[in-house]
Design an enzyme around this catalytic site. Structure first.
Site, PDB file in Angstrom:
ATOM      1  N   GLY A   8       0.804  -0.845   0.056  1.00 22.31           N
ATOM      2  CA  GLY A   8      -0.075  -0.312  -0.462  1.00 22.31           C
ATOM      3  C   GLY A   8       0.776   1.444  -0.202  1.00 22.31           C
ATOM      4  N   ASN A  10       1.176   3.189  -2.340  1.00 21.17           N
ATOM      5  CA  ASN A  10       0.975   4.780  -2.707  1.00 21.17           C
ATOM      6  C   ASN A  10       0.130   5.679  -2.384  1.00 21.17           C
ATOM      7  OD1 ASN A  10      -0.993   2.516  -4.200  1.00 21.17           O
ATOM      8  ND2 ASN A  10      -2.073   4.216  -4.326  1.00 21.17           N
ATOM      9  N   TYR A 161     -12.951  -3.444  11.814  1.00 25.53           N
ATOM     10  CA  TYR A 161     -11.591  -2.431  11.684  1.00 25.53           C
ATOM     11  C   TYR A 161     -11.041  -3.225  12.608  1.00 25.53           C
ATOM     12  CZ  TYR A 161      -7.730   0.837  10.953  1.00 25.53           C
ATOM     13  OH  TYR A 161      -6.755   1.298  10.915  1.00 25.53           O
TER      14      TYR A 161
HETATM   15  N1  LIG Z   1      -5.288   7.280   8.130  1.00 27.70           N
HETATM   16  C1  LIG Z   1      -5.876   6.642   9.472  1.00 27.70           C
HETATM   17  O1  LIG Z   1      -6.121   7.616  10.605  1.00 27.70           O
HETATM   18  C2  LIG Z   1      -4.825   6.001  10.186  1.00 27.70           C
HETATM   19  C3  LIG Z   1      -5.013   5.200  11.640  1.00 27.70           C
HETATM   20  C4  LIG Z   1      -4.160   4.572  12.361  1.00 27.70           C
HETATM   21  C5  LIG Z   1      -3.946   3.212  11.182  1.00 27.70           C
HETATM   22  N2  LIG Z   1      -3.803   3.038  10.249  1.00 27.70           N
HETATM   23  C6  LIG Z   1      -3.453   2.431   9.262  1.00 27.70           C
HETATM   24  O2  LIG Z   1      -2.825   3.302   8.381  1.00 27.70           O
HETATM   25  C7  LIG Z   1      -1.886   2.060   7.057  1.00 27.70           C
HETATM   26  C8  LIG Z   1      -2.050   3.218   6.027  1.00 27.70           C
HETATM   27  O3  LIG Z   1      -3.560   4.192   6.259  1.00 27.70           O
HETATM   28  P1  LIG Z   1      -3.198   5.219   5.322  1.00 27.70           P
HETATM   29  O4  LIG Z   1      -4.127   5.672   6.252  1.00 27.70           O
HETATM   30  O5  LIG Z   1      -2.064   5.840   4.657  1.00 27.70           O
HETATM   31  O6  LIG Z   1      -4.686   5.476   4.115  1.00 27.70           O
HETATM   32  P2  LIG Z   1      -4.381   5.361   2.829  1.00 27.70           P
HETATM   33  O7  LIG Z   1      -3.957   7.274   2.251  1.00 27.70           O
HETATM   34  O8  LIG Z   1      -6.188   4.841   2.177  1.00 27.70           O
HETATM   35  O9  LIG Z   1      -3.183   4.462   1.950  1.00 27.70           O
HETATM   36  C9  LIG Z   1      -3.470   2.866   2.018  1.00 27.70           C
HETATM   37  C10 LIG Z   1      -2.884   2.353   1.122  1.00 27.70           C
HETATM   38  O10 LIG Z   1      -3.466   0.211   1.327  1.00 27.70           O
HETATM   39  C11 LIG Z   1      -3.465   0.290   0.005  1.00 27.70           C
HETATM   40  N3  LIG Z   1      -4.392  -0.987   0.046  1.00 27.70           N
HETATM   41  C12 LIG Z   1      -5.879  -0.482   0.244  1.00 27.70           C
HETATM   42  N4  LIG Z   1      -6.142  -2.042  -0.261  1.00 27.70           N
HETATM   43  C13 LIG Z   1      -4.869  -2.599  -0.565  1.00 27.70           C
HETATM   44  C14 LIG Z   1      -5.311  -4.418  -0.816  1.00 27.70           C
HETATM   45  N5  LIG Z   1      -6.130  -5.291  -1.138  1.00 27.70           N
HETATM   46  N6  LIG Z   1      -3.903  -4.648  -1.509  1.00 27.70           N
HETATM   47  C15 LIG Z   1      -2.993  -3.841  -1.706  1.00 27.70           C
HETATM   48  N7  LIG Z   1      -3.070  -2.323  -1.399  1.00 27.70           N
HETATM   49  C16 LIG Z   1      -3.744  -2.238  -0.548  1.00 27.70           C
HETATM   50  C17 LIG Z   1      -4.222   1.434  -0.520  1.00 27.70           C
HETATM   51  O11 LIG Z   1      -4.198   1.231  -1.915  1.00 27.70           O
HETATM   52  P3  LIG Z   1      -5.240   2.605  -3.376  1.00 27.70           P
HETATM   53  O12 LIG Z   1      -4.505   3.216  -3.680  1.00 27.70           O
HETATM   54  O13 LIG Z   1      -5.205   1.964  -3.965  1.00 27.70           O
HETATM   55  O14 LIG Z   1      -6.447   2.119  -2.535  1.00 27.70           O
HETATM   56  C18 LIG Z   1      -3.368   2.309  -0.317  1.00 27.70           C
HETATM   57  O15 LIG Z   1      -2.214   2.683  -1.188  1.00 27.70           O
HETATM   58  C19 LIG Z   1      -3.620   1.305   7.430  1.00 27.70           C
HETATM   59  O16 LIG Z   1      -3.051  -0.072   7.780  1.00 27.70           O
HETATM   60  C20 LIG Z   1      -4.805   1.765   8.365  1.00 27.70           C
HETATM   61  O17 LIG Z   1      -5.140   1.193   8.572  1.00 27.70           O
HETATM   62  C21 LIG Z   1      -4.749   4.800   9.583  1.00 27.70           C
END
Ligand SMILES: NC(=O)c1ccc[n+]([C@@H]2O[C@H](COP(=O)([O-])OP(=O)(O)OC[C@H]3O[C@@H](n4cnc5c(N)ncnc54)[C@H](OP(=O)(O)O)[C@@H]3O)[C@@H](O)[C@H]2O)c1
Length: 285
Positions: A8, A10, A161
């Site tokens: 993930g 990108n 989640y």
């Molecule tokens: N944002 C928050 O508030 C928060 C808080 C706590 C923990 N987290 C964790 O942080 C991590 C990163 O999230 P983020 O906040 O950076 O969100 P994000 O900007 O949506 O990034 C998530 C990444 O995961 C990819 N992804 C989703 N489904 C996938 C799949 N089936 N196969 C491969 N890649 C996939 C997305 O690809 P696409 O662009 O193609 O969708 C994107 O590159 C996650 O594990 C999330 O649970 C986030």
């Protein structure tokens, strides 16, 4: 030899961590489900760091077939780091082609298989980080419903989640135990980035809702830059090379996760079921 694979990568935390590691001279593999988004991320990193060694890899963590194909295409590649970061929010419903609940499979099960398949390709002192969330322990708490409820719920459960992020922790602690027992120097830790502004849940929270969350749970608000700095450091800082089986908070360092997350019986239940679900038998199949 110093290559780090980030799932993930990108967008959001994965991308910000990738660009930091690439700028620091580490070869980085952007493992992404969407080709165009992966290429756009690669171009952006190369624009900033023209000498960066960055490649992309097709990987959909919600599909066990895709995970196996991605590992096949990495044949012969040695990895010094693996960041299991890809994730989706609880707003996503449905089942994967393998018949698993979508959030469980995307956030946890695909990473379980990816990690076990890649173990033989990790360098002897490689570092694995599983991105979890303090929402593994949501307001009001959760109890353990058993693995079947996570993998094959009979109806939509909005706590999915939280369960998937608890599963990331169970996986971290169970794998750390096994690696230590084998005398391995490979480390595995969990990372909590806190709530960040990313593509994770873009249009779902109004400003009032965000303000309300900040008021009720100020300790859960993170910041993308701080979290990406910390996550990149978990791959690079020499002083962190021996720590394993820890829950690391983005700005508080090693912290305690929920009481439920330390339940070894649940950890083992999930481990055994995950081996079954993925068709794996041992750590190093
Ligand atoms: N944002 C928050 O508030 C928060 C808080 C706590 C923990 N987290 C964790 O942080 C991590 C990163 O999230 P983020 O906040 O950076 O969100 P994000 O900007 O949506 O990034 C998530 C990444 O995961 C990819 N992804 C989703 N489904 C996938 C799949 N089936 N196969 C491969 N890649 C996939 C997305 O690809 P696409 O662009 O193609 O969708 C994107 O590159 C996650 O594990 C999330 O649970 C986030």
């Amino acid at each position: 030899m110093n290559t780090v694979l980030i799932t993930g990568a990108n967008s959001g935390l994965g991308f910000e961590t990738a660009r930091r590691l690439a700028a620091a001279g580490r070869p980085v593999i952007l493992a992404c489900r969407n080709h165009d988004r992966a290429e756009a991320a690669l171009e952006k990193i190369l624009d900033e760091s023209p000498n960066a060694q960055v490649t992309t890899l097709a990987l959909d963590t919600s599909s066990l077939k895709s995970v196996r194909a991605a590992v096949d295409s990495l044949s012969g590649v040695k990895l010094a780091g693996l960041i299991n970061n890809a994730g989706i929010s609880p707003l996503h419903d449905g089942k994967t082609p393998d018949g698993f609940e979508l959030v469980f499979a995307t956030n946890y099960l695909g990473h379980f298989l990816l990690t076990l398949l890649l173990l033989p390709q990790l360098t002897p002192t490689a570092r694995i980080v599983n991105v979890t969330s303090d929402m593994h322990n949501p307001p009001g708490g959760i109890t353990w419903p058993g693995v079947e409820h996570l993998a094959h719920p009979s109806k939509v459960d909005r706590r999915k989640y939280a369960y998937s992020k608890l599963a990331n922790l169970y996986f971290t602690y169970a794998l750390a135990r096994r690696l230590k027992a084998q005398g391995s120097k490979i480390t595995v830790n969990a990372f909590n980035p806190g709530m960040m502004q990313t593509n994770f849940a873009p249009a779902t929270r109004t400003k009032e809702e965000v303000d309300e969350i900040k008021r009720r749970m100020p300790d859960r608000i993170g910041d993308l830059d701080t979290s990406a700095d910390t996550l990149a450091e978990m791959m690079t800082k020499p002083s962190l090379s021996k720590r394993s089986g820890a829950y690391v908070d983005r700005d508080r360092g090693v912290a305690r996760s929920s009481e439920l997350s330390y339940d070894e019986r649940n950890q083992e239940e999930l481990w055994e079921a995950s081996l079954r679900f993925t068709g794996m038998e041992t750590l190093d199949e």
